[in-house]
Enzyme design. Structure first.
Site, mmCIF file in Angstrom:
data_model
loop_
_atom_site.group_PDB
_atom_site.id
_atom_site.type_symbol
_atom_site.label_atom_id
_atom_site.label_comp_id
_atom_site.label_asym_id
_atom_site.label_seq_id
_atom_site.Cartn_x
_atom_site.Cartn_y
_atom_site.Cartn_z
ATOM 1 N N THR A 189 0.844 -1.190 0.000
ATOM 2 C CA THR A 189 0.000 0.000 0.000
ATOM 3 C C THR A 189 0.880 1.241 0.000
ATOM 4 O O THR A 189 2.019 1.216 0.466
ATOM 5 C CB THR A 189 -0.912 0.047 1.225
ATOM 6 O OG1 THR A 189 -0.098 0.116 2.402
ATOM 7 C CG2 THR A 189 -1.798 -1.184 1.294
ATOM 8 N N GLU A 336 -6.549 -3.141 -0.251
ATOM 9 C CA GLU A 336 -6.869 -4.274 0.604
ATOM 10 C C GLU A 336 -8.059 -5.095 0.110
ATOM 11 O O GLU A 336 -8.305 -6.191 0.620
ATOM 12 C CB GLU A 336 -7.164 -3.773 2.029
ATOM 13 C CG GLU A 336 -5.953 -3.229 2.764
ATOM 14 C CD GLU A 336 -5.642 -1.763 2.457
ATOM 15 O OE1 GLU A 336 -4.837 -1.168 3.196
ATOM 16 O OE2 GLU A 336 -6.188 -1.215 1.464
ATOM 17 N N LYS A 446 -13.749 19.263 9.815
ATOM 18 C CA LYS A 446 -14.681 19.496 10.921
ATOM 19 C C LYS A 446 -14.735 20.988 11.179
ATOM 20 O O LYS A 446 -13.829 21.563 11.789
ATOM 21 C CB LYS A 446 -14.232 18.718 12.155
ATOM 22 C CG LYS A 446 -14.098 17.218 11.917
ATOM 23 C CD LYS A 446 -13.521 16.508 13.119
ATOM 24 C CE LYS A 446 -13.352 15.026 12.841
ATOM 25 N NZ LYS A 446 -12.320 14.743 11.824
ATOM 26 N N TRP A 451 -19.476 18.179 9.870
ATOM 27 C CA TRP A 451 -18.526 17.480 9.002
ATOM 28 C C TRP A 451 -18.739 17.985 7.579
ATOM 29 O O TRP A 451 -19.862 17.932 7.056
ATOM 30 C CB TRP A 451 -18.771 15.975 9.048
ATOM 31 C CG TRP A 451 -18.149 15.298 10.231
ATOM 32 C CD1 TRP A 451 -17.743 15.891 11.386
ATOM 33 C CD2 TRP A 451 -17.876 13.905 10.365
ATOM 34 N NE1 TRP A 451 -17.236 14.957 12.240
ATOM 35 C CE2 TRP A 451 -17.296 13.724 11.644
ATOM 36 C CE3 TRP A 451 -18.052 12.800 9.542
ATOM 37 C CZ2 TRP A 451 -16.903 12.478 12.108
ATOM 38 C CZ3 TRP A 451 -17.657 11.558 10.003
ATOM 39 C CH2 TRP A 451 -17.087 11.401 11.268
#
Length: 549
Positions: A189, A336, A446, A451
């Site tokens: 990754t 993944e 935030k 959000w």
């Protein structure tokens, strides 16, 4: 009551799900179909099968045994496709080395994977020479040399040259049966924090991903599909999640495949034209790069279908692509997850759409493909309603998810906490079932107790006619906690000057109509010549946050 196990006769063949079985269909249906490299090398599927056997024999002579790891450092090529098959079919493990990492990271991943043999393109010999004395397990290097003169100018010692290795090897190899759960591939990754993490996949997982991906991509009634009449060219590096697994799908389908080597925009457009390419996949930045190159100005893209992944498909880019005749839509997954989880394909019952509705649907994250158990959950792993409003983390189960990070049990426990793989993506699901990623957990802004999605702000800003690319990050603010900051690349062909206030007003208009919160209007707009990208072409927001001033 008791379960009755399926009882097999001793003579029955259990047919393990091994990568070698993926070759049976194309050899029966399309043995003479073409595989092309850079428009210069052409071979048939029959020759591909022979070269896979030759490669396996050559690697066996170099001491590659069941369980050994073979690393590959190459551009997208027919050779890479051969490695996708030959190495795991031997029972060995294919490590697809990310050649865009730093030298230290490349050395780390090769050592961590335990690669004993490396197949290396001549373009990467300077990197290999710089790290050769740091490689702990490598005992043989095979040179890949398109030009034929690299060995003489290198100080490295080579066990053989790739084409010579194949030419001196037999065209038959008895690929054995073994446990379908045997590890087939490993890659790393490209996270923006810490060392790269190794993910791995078994034969069973890759075969199931191939079959399911083929079913999902070929199922639409028309458009947004990949079928046997297509001509395939990957625009996702083959070192990255098996080029999203599409080369395996393309091979099973027996389609013409075109491998471009190093990505050079004008040459890619020429290959598309000369070879009749009709299906590709890439990150949004590659599509933007292609559409901006000189050759693209007169190119006909009307027969081209493109899946965009690795990040959100901005509305502005999607609209531009559709206007050029490109059948563009989103796919979603991650390293993944092998990677396919969802596709933004239109439902067959959909009414005719206007351009805004079409863009909106194609830019969504999409519907889960078969066998994907996908949920959005709160911090307690409780399901959230599919009302298009509630947002939570995406967690998933499928038969092809990595079972862990290589030699990293602590990170594996975090990845699989609660028995579902945690994507770290925040999303909502609409009443129509479509998933919409709104941000990475670490990238959510935030602000003022709300959000705010950086991806949604990016998509809105991308619709400004002067904007070529945009990345939005959160910057600290004493009053609000965080405020959005937009980093913008302007279109060179857009003549009129564009101010910071004009971009802010552009977003404010969406806020005034209720499409996004007022907190989404950027505090700062910064114009730059180019955006920092990761090794796989994604926006490097960690770098932008650290270097924003």
């Amino acid at each position: 009551m008791y379960d009755q196990a399926s009882e097999a006769m001793s003579s029955a063949y259990a047919y393990p799900l091994l990568i070698k079985h993926l070759l049976r269909t194309p050899m029966a249906h399309a043995p003479n179909q073409e595989i092309v490299y850079r428009g210069k090398v052409r071979m048939t599927y029959t020759q591909l099968q022979e070269r896979i056997a030759r490669l396996a024999n050559g690697l066996q002579r170099l001491g590659v045994e069941h369980g050994a790891t073979v690393g590959v450092m190459d551009w997208d090529s027919h050779r890479y496709l051969e490695c996708y098959f030959a190495v795991p079919m031997m029972g060995a493990v294919l490590q697809t080395v990310n050649i865009r990492l730093s030298q230290a990271e490349i050395a780390y991943t090769i050592n961590h994977a335990g690669a004993q043999v490396l197949l290396v393109n001549a373009d990467f010999l300077p990197v290999l020479a710089a790290i050769r004395d740091k490689l702990e397990h490598v005992r043989a290097i095979v040179l890949i040399d398109d030009e034929g003169n690299a060995a003489a100018s290198s100080e490295l010692e080579f066990a053989d040259e790739y084409e010579h290795l194949l030419a001196t090897s037999d065209t038959h190899f008895d690929f054995p049966d073994f446990d379908e759960n045997t590890r087939a591939t490993t890659f790393y990754t490209t996270g923006t924090t810490g060392l790269p993490k190794g993910v791995y996949f078994s034969h069973r997982q890759l075969v199931l991903h191939t079959i399911t991906g083929m079913a999902a991509l070929s199922s639409p009634a028309s458009g947004q599909r990949f079928h046997r009449g297509d001509v395939y060219m990957p625009l996702t590096p083959m070192f990255h999640v098996h080029a999203w697994g599409i080369p395996y799908i393309a091979t099973v389908m027996g389609v013409k495949q075109v491998y471009p080597g190093r990505y050079v925009p004008d040459r890619l457009v020429e290959l598309m034209r000369d070879e009749g390419v009709t299906f590709s996949h890439c990150v949004g930045t590659i599509l933007h790069m292609l559409l901006s190159c000189p050759q693209a100005k007169t190119a006909d893209f009307s027969k081209w279908t493109v899946v965009i992944g690795g990040g959100a498909l901005p509305h502005g880019l999607a609209r531009t692509a559709l206007e050029r005749g490109i059948d563009v839509f989103t796919g979603y997954g991650m390293s993944e997850t092998c990677p396919l989880l969802t596709l933004a394909q239109l439902k067959p019952s959909a009414e005719p759409l206007d351009i805004d509705e079409e863009v909106s649907l194609r830019c969504r994250t999409g519907l889960p493909v078969p066998l994907v158990d996908l949920r959005i959950v709160d911090d307690e792993m409780q399901d959230l309603p599919h009302d298009g409003v509630a947002s939570g983390e995406v967690v998933v189960r499928t038969p092809w998810l990595t079972q862990g990070y290589l030699h990293n049990p602590e990170a594996t426990e975090q990845l699989w906490e609660g028995g579902y793989l945690h994507t770290q993506d925040v999303a909502r699901i609409g009443t129509d079932g479509y998933l919409q990623i709104t941000d990475r957990i670490k990238d959510v802004i935030k602000s003022g107790g709300e959000w705010v999605s950086s991806l949604e702000i990016e998509s809105l800003i991308s619709q400004h006619p002067a904007v070529a690319e945009v990345a939005v990050i959160g910057i600290k603010n004493e009053k609000w906690g965080e405020r959005p900051a937009a980093v913008v690349v302007l279109r060179p062909e857009h003549g009129a000057p564009v101010s910071e206030d004009e971009i802010k007003q552009h977003v404010l208009r969406f806020s005034e109509t209720g499409q996004i919160s007022k907190y989404a209007v950027p505090e700062v707009v910064k114009f730059v010549d180019a955006l920092e990208k990761t090794s796989v072409g994604k926006m490097n927001k960690k770098w932008l946050r650290e270097n924003f001033d």
